[in-house]
Design a protein around this motif. Structure first.
Motif, PDB file in Angstrom:
ATOM      1  N   LEU A  31      21.103  53.805  -0.844  1.00 56.54           N
ATOM      2  CA  LEU A  31      22.288  54.355  -0.197  1.00 56.54           C
ATOM      3  C   LEU A  31      22.507  55.812  -0.573  1.00 56.54           C
ATOM      4  CD1 LEU A  31      24.738  51.328  -0.444  1.00 56.54           C
ATOM      5  CD2 LEU A  31      23.768  52.317   1.639  1.00 56.54           C
ATOM      6  N   ARG A  32      22.226  56.172  -1.828  1.00 56.39           N
ATOM      7  CA  ARG A  32      22.344  57.584  -2.240  1.00 56.39           C
ATOM      8  C   ARG A  32      21.387  58.451  -1.428  1.00 56.39           C
ATOM      9  NH1 ARG A  32      22.478  55.423  -7.465  1.00 56.39           N
ATOM     10  NH2 ARG A  32      20.295  55.997  -7.832  1.00 56.39           N
ATOM     11  N   ALA A  90      25.651  43.753   4.755  1.00 53.43           N
ATOM     12  CA  ALA A  90      26.195  42.467   4.322  1.00 53.43           C
ATOM     13  C   ALA A  90      27.226  42.641   3.218  1.00 53.43           C
ATOM     14  CB  ALA A  90      25.068  41.553   3.850  1.00 53.43           C
ATOM     15  N   LEU A  91      27.017  43.645   2.356  1.00 52.19           N
ATOM     16  CA  LEU A  91      27.929  43.864   1.231  1.00 52.19           C
ATOM     17  C   LEU A  91      29.149  44.689   1.622  1.00 52.19           C
ATOM     18  CD1 LEU A  91      25.443  44.615  -1.681  1.00 52.19           C
ATOM     19  CD2 LEU A  91      26.901  42.607  -1.437  1.00 52.19           C
ATOM     20  N   ALA A  92      28.962  45.666   2.484  1.00 50.16           N
ATOM     21  CA  ALA A  92      30.034  46.622   2.737  1.00 50.16           C
ATOM     22  C   ALA A  92      30.351  46.815   4.211  1.00 50.16           C
ATOM     23  CB  ALA A  92      29.665  47.977   2.122  1.00 50.16           C
ATOM     24  N   GLY A  93      29.760  46.011   5.063  1.00 58.86           N
ATOM     25  CA  GLY A  93      30.016  46.148   6.487  1.00 58.86           C
ATOM     26  C   GLY A  93      31.153  45.261   6.956  1.00 58.86           C
ATOM     27  N   PRO A  94      31.211  44.962   8.243  1.00 59.69           N
ATOM     28  CA  PRO A  94      32.322  44.162   8.783  1.00 59.69           C
ATOM     29  C   PRO A  94      32.328  42.729   8.295  1.00 59.69           C
ATOM     30  CG  PRO A  94      30.638  44.551  10.444  1.00 59.69           C
ATOM     31  CD  PRO A  94      30.284  45.422   9.277  1.00 59.69           C
ATOM     32  N   GLN A  95      31.236  42.280   7.642  1.00 62.79           N
ATOM     33  CA  GLN A  95      31.212  40.918   7.123  1.00 62.79           C
ATOM     34  C   GLN A  95      32.315  40.671   6.116  1.00 62.79           C
ATOM     35  OE1 GLN A  95      28.648  42.803   7.708  1.00 62.79           O
ATOM     36  NE2 GLN A  95      27.021  41.640   8.689  1.00 62.79           N
ATOM     37  N   TRP A 120      36.110  47.724   1.537  1.00 60.02           N
ATOM     38  CA  TRP A 120      35.690  48.955   2.210  1.00 60.02           C
ATOM     39  C   TRP A 120      35.953  50.215   1.400  1.00 60.02           C
ATOM     40  CZ3 TRP A 120      37.866  47.976   7.839  1.00 60.02           C
ATOM     41  CH2 TRP A 120      37.068  46.994   8.461  1.00 60.02           C
ATOM     42  N   ASP A 121      36.832  50.146   0.415  1.00 62.30           N
ATOM     43  CA  ASP A 121      37.211  51.344  -0.337  1.00 62.30           C
ATOM     44  C   ASP A 121      36.427  51.427  -1.650  1.00 62.30           C
ATOM     45  OD1 ASP A 121      38.525  53.675  -0.975  1.00 62.30           O
ATOM     46  OD2 ASP A 121      40.378  52.689  -1.639  1.00 62.30           O
ATOM     47  N   THR A 122      35.112  51.502  -1.530  1.00 67.48           N
ATOM     48  CA  THR A 122      34.222  51.621  -2.689  1.00 67.48           C
ATOM     49  C   THR A 122      33.170  52.694  -2.386  1.00 67.48           C
ATOM     50  OG1 THR A 122      32.589  50.004  -1.914  1.00 67.48           O
ATOM     51  CG2 THR A 122      34.484  49.139  -3.139  1.00 67.48           C
ATOM     52  N   PRO A 123      32.582  53.311  -3.411  1.00 65.87           N
ATOM     53  CA  PRO A 123      31.534  54.310  -3.162  1.00 65.87           C
ATOM     54  C   PRO A 123      30.388  53.775  -2.311  1.00 65.87           C
ATOM     55  CG  PRO A 123      32.280  54.469  -5.418  1.00 65.87           C
ATOM     56  CD  PRO A 123      32.943  53.245  -4.842  1.00 65.87           C
ATOM     57  N   ARG A 124      29.984  52.549  -2.556  1.00 66.31           N
ATOM     58  CA  ARG A 124      28.888  51.971  -1.765  1.00 66.31           C
ATOM     59  C   ARG A 124      29.291  51.841  -0.305  1.00 66.31           C
ATOM     60  NH1 ARG A 124      26.567  46.442  -3.940  1.00 66.31           N
ATOM     61  NH2 ARG A 124      25.367  47.796  -5.324  1.00 66.31           N
ATOM     62  N   SER A 125      30.494  51.370  -0.066  1.00 69.78           N
ATOM     63  CA  SER A 125      30.962  51.214   1.303  1.00 69.78           C
ATOM     64  C   SER A 125      31.137  52.558   1.996  1.00 69.78           C
ATOM     65  CB  SER A 125      32.279  50.443   1.313  1.00 69.78           C
ATOM     66  OG  SER A 125      32.719  50.206   2.626  1.00 69.78           O
ATOM     67  N   LEU A 132      37.282  56.769   5.218  1.00 75.39           N
ATOM     68  CA  LEU A 132      36.668  56.074   4.091  1.00 75.39           C
ATOM     69  C   LEU A 132      35.156  56.233   4.155  1.00 75.39           C
ATOM     70  CD1 LEU A 132      38.735  52.746   3.775  1.00 75.39           C
ATOM     71  CD2 LEU A 132      38.855  54.785   2.320  1.00 75.39           C
ATOM     72  N   HIS A 133      34.708  57.480   3.965  1.00 78.98           N
ATOM     73  CA  HIS A 133      33.279  57.766   3.966  1.00 78.98           C
ATOM     74  C   HIS A 133      32.961  58.720   2.817  1.00 78.98           C
ATOM     75  CE1 HIS A 133      34.303  61.648   5.790  1.00 78.98           C
ATOM     76  NE2 HIS A 133      35.070  60.983   6.628  1.00 78.98           N
ATOM     77  N   SER A 134      31.704  59.016   2.633  1.00 79.52           N
ATOM     78  CA  SER A 134      31.277  59.790   1.466  1.00 79.52           C
ATOM     79  C   SER A 134      31.855  61.192   1.415  1.00 79.52           C
ATOM     80  CB  SER A 134      29.747  59.865   1.430  1.00 79.52           C
ATOM     81  OG  SER A 134      29.181  58.582   1.258  1.00 79.52           O
ATOM     82  N   ASP A 135      32.090  61.798   2.562  1.00 80.60           N
ATOM     83  CA  ASP A 135      32.570  63.176   2.600  1.00 80.60           C
ATOM     84  C   ASP A 135      34.089  63.288   2.653  1.00 80.60           C
ATOM     85  OD1 ASP A 135      29.970  64.171   2.565  1.00 80.60           O
ATOM     86  OD2 ASP A 135      29.784  63.964   4.738  1.00 80.60           O
ATOM     87  N   ALA A 136      34.792  62.173   2.659  1.00 74.46           N
ATOM     88  CA  ALA A 136      36.245  62.207   2.743  1.00 74.46           C
ATOM     89  C   ALA A 136      36.850  62.738   1.443  1.00 74.46           C
ATOM     90  CB  ALA A 136      36.786  60.811   3.030  1.00 74.46           C
ATOM     91  N   THR A 137      37.961  63.403   1.557  1.00 68.69           N
ATOM     92  CA  THR A 137      38.679  63.895   0.384  1.00 68.69           C
ATOM     93  C   THR A 137      39.554  62.772  -0.181  1.00 68.69           C
ATOM     94  OG1 THR A 137      40.605  64.609   1.657  1.00 68.69           O
ATOM     95  CG2 THR A 137      38.783  66.189   1.423  1.00 68.69           C
ATOM     96  N   PRO A 138      39.999  62.912  -1.418  1.00 69.22           N
ATOM     97  CA  PRO A 138      40.930  61.905  -1.961  1.00 69.22           C
ATOM     98  C   PRO A 138      42.164  61.723  -1.083  1.00 69.22           C
ATOM     99  CG  PRO A 138      40.065  63.246  -3.740  1.00 69.22           C
ATOM    100  CD  PRO A 138      39.581  63.876  -2.464  1.00 69.22           C
ATOM    101  N   ALA A 139      42.678  62.817  -0.535  1.00 77.61           N
ATOM    102  CA  ALA A 139      43.857  62.727   0.328  1.00 77.61           C
ATOM    103  C   ALA A 139      43.550  61.931   1.602  1.00 77.61           C
ATOM    104  CB  ALA A 139      44.350  64.123   0.698  1.00 77.61           C
ATOM    105  N   GLN A 140      42.353  62.110   2.155  1.00 74.31           N
ATOM    106  CA  GLN A 140      41.977  61.369   3.352  1.00 74.31           C
ATOM    107  C   GLN A 140      41.832  59.877   3.056  1.00 74.31           C
ATOM    108  OE1 GLN A 140      38.500  63.750   4.316  1.00 74.31           O
ATOM    109  NE2 GLN A 140      39.506  64.535   6.165  1.00 74.31           N
TER     110      GLN A 140
END
Length: 217
Positions: free
Chosen positions: A30-31, A73-78, A106-111, A179-187
């Motif tokens: 994922l990285r 499976a871990l972080a998608g709509p499942q 959904w609110d995790t670095p992996r997700s 809720l994506h990698s480039d989002a700011t804390p405020a977002q």
């Protein structure tokens, strides 16, 4: 007398070690997907990221696509499917519990990385992702259908499919936007607020007029 009973053979990893290796490979993939994109990341690069050989990676995953599917499976709509399968009896409590469980998943670095990967590499329309969304909607529809047939929620808002989509779609929208990698804390905080506020509003809207608490004079 043998002293090796219960020991695993040399070179054979324990289940815990195998699980740790699989998780490390998934996180490394994922990285790299986030940095180079899905197409620009090779199986060799993923293995090297965690200091392993390609043969070790193939012992855990069939290939790069299998890693992507595992991430979904871990972080998608499942995650929404799991939440829908554990519905409490009270409709309002279910809606707010559902939102909390989905947000936690959904609110995790992996997700966050999964969302970035799907949007950047054109995988937002991927068949597996869309199948996961349809599965989540089907589970929610079943829950709402049961409550409609029992007269436990309002019947003038739409059918089970309508209610399922109306609950999940705004939450998924907030996820993709904030809720994506480039989002700011405020977002990310905006996403949390929007999702929880939507759930509270939806829970109130479902209630039959006779079930609502009287307003204060």
């Amino acid at each position: 007398m043998s002293t090796t009973t219960g020991r695993r053979r040399p070179g054979r990893p324990s289940k815990a070690e195998a699980g740790d290796t699989k998780a490390a490979l998934l996180d490394a993939a994922l990285r790299l997907f986030a940095q180079k994109g899905y197409a620009g990341t090779s199986v060799r690069a993923i293995a090297r990221e965690v200091g392993l050989s390609e043969s070790v990676l193939y012992a855990h995953f069939d290939g790069k696509r299998a890693i992507y599917d595992a991430a979904m499976a871990l972080a998608g709509p499942q995650a929404a499917v799991v939440a829908a399968d554990e519905a409490p009896q009270d409709p309002a409590a279910f809606v707010e519990s559902f939102a909390a469980r989905v947000l936690a998943a959904w609110d995790t670095p992996r997700s966050w990385q999964v969302v970035s990967l799907a949007s950047r590499d054109g995988l937002i329309h991927d068949e597996a992702l869309n199948a996961g969304i349809e599965d989540a909607l089907a589970h929610l529809s079943e829950v709402f259908g049961g409550w409609l047939s029992e007269g436990r929620i309002r019947t003038d808002l739409g059918g089970p499919d309508d209610l399922a989509y109306a609950l999940l779609a705004p939450m998924a929208h907030a996820r993709v936007l904030w809720l994506h990698s480039d989002a700011t804390p405020a977002q990310r905080e905006r996403a949390r607020h929007r999702m929880t506020s939507h759930a509270a509003f939806f829970a109130r809207a479902l209630q039959n007029p006779g079930d609502q608490a009287p307003s204060s004079p």
